[in-house]
Design an enzyme around this catalytic site. Structure first.
Site, short mmCIF file in Angstrom:
data_model
loop_
_atom_site.label_atom_id
_atom_site.label_comp_id
_atom_site.label_asym_id
_atom_site.label_seq_id
_atom_site.Cartn_x
_atom_site.Cartn_y
_atom_site.Cartn_z
N HIS A 196 0.85 -1.21 0.00
CA HIS A 196 0.00 0.00 0.00
C HIS A 196 0.88 1.26 0.00
O HIS A 196 0.61 2.22 -0.70
CB HIS A 196 -0.87 0.08 1.26
N LYS B 78 -18.08 -6.81 7.87
CA LYS B 78 -16.73 -7.36 7.82
C LYS B 78 -16.10 -7.36 9.22
O LYS B 78 -16.29 -6.42 9.98
CB LYS B 78 -15.88 -6.48 6.88
N ARG C 83 -2.51 -6.23 -8.17
CA ARG C 83 -1.41 -7.18 -8.01
C ARG C 83 -1.49 -8.32 -9.00
O ARG C 83 -0.47 -8.92 -9.33
CB ARG C 83 -1.47 -7.80 -6.59
N SER D 194 -2.55 -7.75 3.05
CA SER D 194 -2.88 -7.56 4.46
C SER D 194 -3.31 -8.89 5.08
O SER D 194 -3.00 -9.16 6.24
CB SER D 194 -4.02 -6.55 4.63
#
Ligand code: ADP
Length: 156
Positions: A18, A42, A91, A129
């Site tokens: 990030h 979440k 990515r 993450s």
């Protein structure tokens, strides 16, 4: 007019991947709002306040960066922030398929907001993450994957 961008994410935690996206986005925009999205459904590993404080400490001396949190639609948050751009990192093709749909929805919700994708640098394209959280959970050495504020005593 100042070019303002929102970089939305969970940042649970922020990684060097990030961080690299932010550094590169700084060349493109005058101001970047790193915005922690709050999704009620979440479960997060680090509490919101901890993530906000960490980002604030990390970017304390960087006048180009603002830190905020938001719930609701990202495009609505962009409007309140007077930002016409959303920055996201890519990515892999998996990221691409997911991000493409979000970007297309966002464009339909608000055509004046453009999503800009930055390709992950190859040295960070495996960093996520979720894996950093797994390392933390199991007491592994995750420090090298998390950017550090200069004065790390400020971390709460
Ligand atoms: P979200 O919960 O919205 O996926 P993340 O905090 O995981 O939030 O990621 C925010 C953005 O950063 C996403 O666009 C993601 O693809 C991107 N990102 C995450 N890790 C990397 C990395 N290592 N390199 C480049 N971009 C990344």
């Amino acid at each position: 007019m100042k070019r303002r961008a929102v970089f939305p994410g969970s940042f649970d935690p922020i990684t060097i991947g990030h961080f690299n996206i932010v550094e590169r986005a700084k060349q493109l925009f005058d101001q970047i709002v790193i915005a922690i999205g709050i999704n009620e459904s979440k479960k997060y590993y680090h509490p919101l306040e901890e993530r906000v404080n960490y980002l604030k400490a990390l970017y304390k001396n960087d006048p180009q960066i603002e830190i905020n949190a938001y719930s609701g639609l990202t495009v609505d948050f962009c409007k309140t922030e007077d930002a016409n751009f959303i920055v996201r990192g890519l990515r892999s093709t998996t990221d691409f398929e997911y991000e493409k749909n979000i970007a297309l929805f966002n464009r339909q919700l608000n055509p004046s907001i453009e999503t800009i994708f930055l390709m992950s640098a190859p040295e960070y394209s495996h960093i996520s993450s979720s894996i950093v959280r797994e390392i933390l959970k199991h007491g592994g050495d995750a420090e090298r994957f998390i950017p550090k504020p200069l004065n790390s005593k400020e971390l709460g």
